[in-house]
Design an enzyme around this catalytic site. Structure first.
Site, PDB file in Angstrom:
ATOM      1  N   CYS A 106      22.709  12.825  10.902  1.00  0.00           N
ATOM      2  CA  CYS A 106      21.958  14.072  10.863  1.00  0.00           C
ATOM      3  C   CYS A 106      20.909  14.066   9.746  1.00  0.00           C
ATOM      4  CB  CYS A 106      22.938  15.251  10.757  1.00  0.00           C
ATOM      5  SG  CYS A 106      22.278  16.820  11.333  1.00  0.00           S
ATOM      6  N   HIS A 107      21.059  14.922   8.726  1.00  0.00           N
ATOM      7  CA  HIS A 107      20.102  14.990   7.627  1.00  0.00           C
ATOM      8  C   HIS A 107      20.411  13.983   6.509  1.00  0.00           C
ATOM      9  CE1 HIS A 107      19.153  18.843   9.543  1.00  0.00           C
ATOM     10  NE2 HIS A 107      18.010  18.807   8.883  1.00  0.00           N
TER      11      HIS A 107
END
Length: 188
Positions: A106-107
């Protein structure tokens, strides 16, 4: 094998911590929660508080030499805080310098960008990181999971919680390969 999970004290996406954690346990390895502060890590479900998890080790006391691999869970606030902590960034960088596998979802690749670990690598992430990865010299792809061997270590990345099943399968397989290679006598 001992696997480090690095998170900030707040902001980790709970499912991106708990599902990979369980995958490590299911593979017969031992996960340890490393953070920038002692105490507990506050996880979130998107923007809502979720559970808190006990920290096993503070990053200033941790070394890549202790671990066989690193997992970086996402959440927007988590990697943003980690990339501002020089000890966390150095800890991440040390896995690349020692050739140990790293998995990020994800991030989480924001921390990889800060550690100058994406240059020349192909990876995926949450789509909003595309420009950051490209500006740091990486190649961003929109795939469920990406395994990149074009560097000093294996880098496994994934886009979002929906991709967790594929992410966990990929990184546990790569971690197992790396563990077997470290245990094999050289020259064989």
């Amino acid at each position: 094998m001992l696997i480090a999970f690095l998170t900030a004290p707040r902001g980790v996406e709970q499912v991106e911590l708990t599902e990979p954690w369980q995958a490590v346990l299911d593979a017969g390895d031992t996960p340890r929660l490393v953070s920038t502060r002692p105490g507990r890590v506050q996880a979130y479900r998107h923007l809502d508080k979720a559970d808190a998890f006990p920290v096993d080790q503070v990053v200033t006391d941790a070394s890549a030499d202790e671990y066989g691999a690193l997992v970086l869970p996402g959440g927007v606030a988590n990697p943003d805080a980690l990339r501002m902590d020089r000890h966390a960034v150095a800890f991440v960088r040390s896995f690349f310098d020692t050739g140990k596998p790293v998995a990020a979802i994800c991030h989480a690749p924001w921390t990889l960008v800060e550690a100058d670990a994406v240059r020349g690598r192909t990876l995926t992430s949450w789509p909003s990181l595309r420009t950051d990865i490209a500006n740091a010299g990486g190649t961003w792809v929109d795939e469920e999971v990406t395994v990149c061997h074009d560097g000093p270590n294996t880098l496994i990345t994934s886009r979002k919680p929906h991709d967790l099943k594929a992410f966990c399968a990929a990184f546990t397989a790569e971690f197992a390969k790396a563990g077997q290679e470290r245990m094999s006598p050289s020259g064989i």
